[in-house]
Design a protein around this motif. Structure first.
Motif, PDB file in Angstrom:
ATOM      1  N   LYS A  91       0.532  -0.851   0.108  1.00  0.00           N
ATOM      2  CA  LYS A  91      -0.347   0.465  -0.221  1.00  0.00           C
ATOM      3  C   LYS A  91       0.607   1.801   0.352  1.00  0.00           C
ATOM      4  O   LYS A  91       2.512   0.700   0.828  1.00  0.00           O
ATOM      5  N   VAL A  92       0.615   2.558  -0.795  1.00  0.00           N
ATOM      6  CA  VAL A  92       0.871   3.424  -0.737  1.00  0.00           C
ATOM      7  C   VAL A  92       0.382   4.690   0.483  1.00  0.00           C
ATOM      8  O   VAL A  92      -0.981   4.493   0.566  1.00  0.00           O
ATOM      9  N   GLY A  93       1.367   5.407   0.669  1.00  0.00           N
ATOM     10  CA  GLY A  93       0.867   6.472   2.197  1.00  0.00           C
ATOM     11  C   GLY A  93       1.841   6.836   2.292  1.00  0.00           C
ATOM     12  O   GLY A  93       2.929   7.176   2.005  1.00  0.00           O
ATOM     13  N   TYR A  94       1.654   6.994   3.955  1.00  0.00           N
ATOM     14  CA  TYR A  94       3.170   8.294   4.581  1.00  0.00           C
ATOM     15  C   TYR A  94       3.428   7.756   5.582  1.00  0.00           C
ATOM     16  O   TYR A  94       3.247   6.973   6.140  1.00  0.00           O
ATOM     17  N   GLU A  95       4.707   8.016   6.074  1.00  0.00           N
ATOM     18  CA  GLU A  95       5.323   7.330   7.610  1.00  0.00           C
ATOM     19  C   GLU A  95       5.481   8.761   8.374  1.00  0.00           C
ATOM     20  O   GLU A  95       5.435  10.031   8.141  1.00  0.00           O
ATOM     21  N   VAL A  96       4.042   8.343   9.657  1.00  0.00           N
ATOM     22  CA  VAL A  96       4.028   9.790  10.519  1.00  0.00           C
ATOM     23  C   VAL A  96       4.521   9.820  11.490  1.00  0.00           C
ATOM     24  O   VAL A  96       4.856   8.628  12.001  1.00  0.00           O
ATOM     25  N   PHE A  97       4.911  10.860  11.468  1.00  0.00           N
ATOM     26  CA  PHE A  97       6.149  11.001  12.789  1.00  0.00           C
ATOM     27  C   PHE A  97       5.458  12.354  13.709  1.00  0.00           C
ATOM     28  O   PHE A  97       4.836  13.278  13.512  1.00  0.00           O
ATOM     29  N   THR A  98       5.422  12.476  14.946  1.00  0.00           N
ATOM     30  CA  THR A  98       5.086  13.578  15.818  1.00  0.00           C
ATOM     31  C   THR A  98       6.070  13.482  16.923  1.00  0.00           C
ATOM     32  O   THR A  98       6.801  12.961  17.242  1.00  0.00           O
ATOM     33  N   PRO A  99       5.639  14.881  17.192  1.00  0.00           N
ATOM     34  CA  PRO A  99       7.125  14.903  18.108  1.00  0.00           C
ATOM     35  C   PRO A  99       7.092  15.273  19.274  1.00  0.00           C
ATOM     36  O   PRO A  99       5.538  15.529  19.477  1.00  0.00           O
ATOM     37  N   PHE A 100       7.724  14.495  20.610  1.00  0.00           N
ATOM     38  CA  PHE A 100       7.375  14.372  21.840  1.00  0.00           C
ATOM     39  C   PHE A 100       8.527  14.864  22.640  1.00  0.00           C
ATOM     40  O   PHE A 100       9.419  14.588  22.645  1.00  0.00           O
ATOM     41  N   LYS A 101       7.503  15.604  24.343  1.00  0.00           N
ATOM     42  CA  LYS A 101       8.354  15.892  24.638  1.00  0.00           C
ATOM     43  C   LYS A 101       8.624  15.208  25.832  1.00  0.00           C
ATOM     44  O   LYS A 101       7.418  15.244  26.838  1.00  0.00           O
ATOM     45  N   ALA A 102       9.596  14.847  26.030  1.00  0.00           N
ATOM     46  CA  ALA A 102      10.259  13.734  26.852  1.00  0.00           C
ATOM     47  C   ALA A 102      10.522  13.762  27.957  1.00  0.00           C
ATOM     48  O   ALA A 102      11.131  14.855  28.001  1.00  0.00           O
ATOM     49  N   ASP A 103       9.694  14.002  29.062  1.00  0.00           N
ATOM     50  CA  ASP A 103      10.292  14.729  30.634  1.00  0.00           C
ATOM     51  C   ASP A 103      11.787  13.852  30.198  1.00  0.00           C
ATOM     52  O   ASP A 103      12.177  12.511  30.781  1.00  0.00           O
ATOM     53  N   GLY A 104      12.177  14.738  31.383  1.00  0.00           N
ATOM     54  CA  GLY A 104      13.509  14.539  31.596  1.00  0.00           C
ATOM     55  C   GLY A 104      15.030  14.852  30.076  1.00  0.00           C
ATOM     56  O   GLY A 104      15.845  14.923  30.501  1.00  0.00           O
ATOM     57  N   ILE A 105      14.252  15.149  29.062  1.00  0.00           N
ATOM     58  CA  ILE A 105      14.894  15.612  28.584  1.00  0.00           C
ATOM     59  C   ILE A 105      14.329  17.246  27.560  1.00  0.00           C
ATOM     60  O   ILE A 105      13.425  17.011  27.101  1.00  0.00           O
ATOM     61  N   ALA A 106      15.268  17.953  27.311  1.00  0.00           N
ATOM     62  CA  ALA A 106      15.835  19.036  26.713  1.00  0.00           C
ATOM     63  C   ALA A 106      14.346  19.423  25.573  1.00  0.00           C
ATOM     64  O   ALA A 106      14.222  20.809  25.457  1.00  0.00           O
ATOM     65  N   THR A 107      14.753  18.599  24.376  1.00  0.00           N
ATOM     66  CA  THR A 107      14.342  18.438  22.791  1.00  0.00           C
ATOM     67  C   THR A 107      13.602  17.711  22.780  1.00  0.00           C
ATOM     68  O   THR A 107      13.670  16.494  22.809  1.00  0.00           O
ATOM     69  N   PRO A 108      12.569  18.109  21.978  1.00  0.00           N
ATOM     70  CA  PRO A 108      11.798  16.958  21.181  1.00  0.00           C
ATOM     71  C   PRO A 108      12.184  16.079  20.667  1.00  0.00           C
ATOM     72  O   PRO A 108      13.477  16.347  20.177  1.00  0.00           O
ATOM     73  N   ILE A 109      11.897  15.101  20.868  1.00  0.00           N
ATOM     74  CA  ILE A 109      12.150  13.714  19.753  1.00  0.00           C
ATOM     75  C   ILE A 109      11.003  13.057  18.647  1.00  0.00           C
ATOM     76  O   ILE A 109       9.984  13.719  19.184  1.00  0.00           O
ATOM     77  N   LEU A 110      11.529  13.081  17.934  1.00  0.00           N
ATOM     78  CA  LEU A 110      10.635  12.600  16.632  1.00  0.00           C
ATOM     79  C   LEU A 110       9.728  11.104  17.100  1.00  0.00           C
ATOM     80  O   LEU A 110      11.682  10.351  16.640  1.00  0.00           O
ATOM     81  N   ILE A 111       8.578  10.794  16.770  1.00  0.00           N
ATOM     82  CA  ILE A 111       8.485   9.889  17.650  1.00  0.00           C
ATOM     83  C   ILE A 111       8.006   8.827  15.685  1.00  0.00           C
ATOM     84  O   ILE A 111       6.601   9.728  15.025  1.00  0.00           O
ATOM     85  N   ASP A 112       8.370   8.154  15.375  1.00  0.00           N
ATOM     86  CA  ASP A 112       7.942   8.077  14.267  1.00  0.00           C
ATOM     87  C   ASP A 112       6.689   6.418  14.810  1.00  0.00           C
ATOM     88  O   ASP A 112       7.001   5.496  15.313  1.00  0.00           O
ATOM     89  N   ARG A 113       5.274   6.878  14.038  1.00  0.00           N
ATOM     90  CA  ARG A 113       4.514   6.587  14.619  1.00  0.00           C
ATOM     91  C   ARG A 113       3.901   4.837  13.154  1.00  0.00           C
ATOM     92  O   ARG A 113       3.071   4.103  14.221  1.00  0.00           O
ATOM     93  N   GLY A 114       4.569   5.352  12.365  1.00  0.00           N
ATOM     94  CA  GLY A 114       4.334   3.927  11.055  1.00  0.00           C
ATOM     95  C   GLY A 114       3.062   4.450  10.819  1.00  0.00           C
ATOM     96  O   GLY A 114       3.316   5.943  10.081  1.00  0.00           O
ATOM     97  N   PHE A 115       2.914   3.892   9.584  1.00  0.00           N
ATOM     98  CA  PHE A 115       2.398   3.838   7.841  1.00  0.00           C
ATOM     99  C   PHE A 115       0.894   4.297   8.069  1.00  0.00           C
ATOM    100  O   PHE A 115      -0.200   3.615   9.261  1.00  0.00           O
ATOM    101  N   VAL A 116       0.673   4.971   7.429  1.00  0.00           N
ATOM    102  CA  VAL A 116      -1.383   5.663   7.042  1.00  0.00           C
ATOM    103  C   VAL A 116      -1.822   5.462   5.356  1.00  0.00           C
ATOM    104  O   VAL A 116      -0.666   5.507   4.423  1.00  0.00           O
ATOM    105  N   PRO A 117      -2.441   4.649   5.210  1.00  0.00           N
ATOM    106  CA  PRO A 117      -2.226   4.648   3.746  1.00  0.00           C
ATOM    107  C   PRO A 117      -2.577   6.055   3.412  1.00  0.00           C
ATOM    108  O   PRO A 117      -3.955   7.089   4.021  1.00  0.00           O
ATOM    109  N   MET A 118      -2.538   5.986   1.801  1.00  0.00           N
ATOM    110  CA  MET A 118      -3.355   7.962   1.663  1.00  0.00           C
ATOM    111  C   MET A 118      -4.345   7.027   0.735  1.00  0.00           C
ATOM    112  O   MET A 118      -4.733   6.533   1.105  1.00  0.00           O
ATOM    113  N   GLY A 119      -5.211   8.343   0.670  1.00  0.00           N
ATOM    114  CA  GLY A 119      -6.874   8.567   0.913  1.00  0.00           C
ATOM    115  C   GLY A 119      -6.821   8.349  -0.584  1.00  0.00           C
ATOM    116  O   GLY A 119      -6.100   7.822  -1.301  1.00  0.00           O
ATOM    117  N   THR A 120      -7.851   8.628  -1.217  1.00  0.00           N
ATOM    118  CA  THR A 120      -8.398   8.684  -2.588  1.00  0.00           C
ATOM    119  C   THR A 120      -7.403   9.606  -3.374  1.00  0.00           C
ATOM    120  O   THR A 120      -7.556   9.844  -4.659  1.00  0.00           O
TER     121      THR A 120
END
Length: 238
Positions: A91-120
């Protein structure tokens, strides 16, 4: 009886020599790549058995790749990223990344949340599930996806969130977010509540495929050598 060679065409002989060296070099390179993949897989299997790193480890350790981690914090749902042109199980689509503000770490971490298919169509982006509140996630620490920059990271000079991008450039994303990003990403565990369709896959081509390609290149070199000898053998030898 030894075979004597009589060069009939020096230009063709030189060309054959160049290609012979090229085929041998490509075969050697593929063997080297196979060895690199073996080392990579060995490191992956060993490090994933280690107890998950917490925020304190991420602040002090230097080589974090392939270690598991467990972090507590909150997602920056307003700045999710869609990495374009991804394929997952056909399937063709996108890999979803969302910044995560973790306790104890000064800078946000990009979280790879996985694949979502492209719409119509490409004009409508797929809806993304927002993860609210203070949560604990588990994942695998990895390097940002490698890329070859053939154009701009974004389709437009004005960012619109969620942001669709062609590749991940951490420096550019840090500028867009007005804050530096953690140099590694975290790929969510497939069982994590915030994950879409996802797998912990570290290589796209295993060592055995590189070895197979190496055999092909060496076979071409051997074929070329046999043809060269057959065409330039001194027929007058007794």
């Amino acid at each position: 009886m030894p075979i004597r060679i009589k060069i009939k065409n020096w230009k063709l002989a030189l060309l054959a020599f160049v290609f012979f060296c090229l085929f041998c070099s490509l075969g050697t390179w593929q063997l080297s790549r196979a060895n690199q993949k073996k080392i990579l897989l060995k490191s992956f299997h060993e490090r994933t058995l280690h107890a998950p790193f917490l925020a304190a480890h991420l602040n002090t350790a230097q080589d974090l790749r392939f270690y598991r981690t467990q972090l507590t914090g909150s997602f920056d749902n307003a700045h999710s990223i869609l990495l374009d042109n991804k394929i997952f199980h056909g399937k063709v689509g996108y890999e979803v990344f969302t910044p995560f503000k973790a306790d104890g770490i000064a800078t946000p971490i990009l979280i790879d949340r996985g694949f979502v298919p492209m719409g119509t169509n490409r004009k409508t982006l797929p809806p993304l599930t927002r993860i609210h509140g203070h949560v604990t996630l588990t994942g695998l620490i990895n390097q940002p996806p490698a890329y070859v920059a053939l154009g701009s990271m974004m389709e437009s000079t004005t960012p619109v969130w969620p942001l669709r991008i062609e590749y991940i450039n951490m420096d550019t994303l840090s500028t867009l977010l007005n804050q530096p990003l953690f140099p590694y990403i975290v790929t969510l565990a497939p069982t994590d509540a915030a994950a879409y369709a996802i797998e912990w896959q570290i290589v796209t081509m295993g060592p055995e495929k590189h070895q197979g390609y190496a055999v092909q290149w060496f076979a071409l070199a051997l074929t070329l050598l046999i043809l060269f000898v057959a065409l330039n053998r001194d027929r007058g030898q007794t």
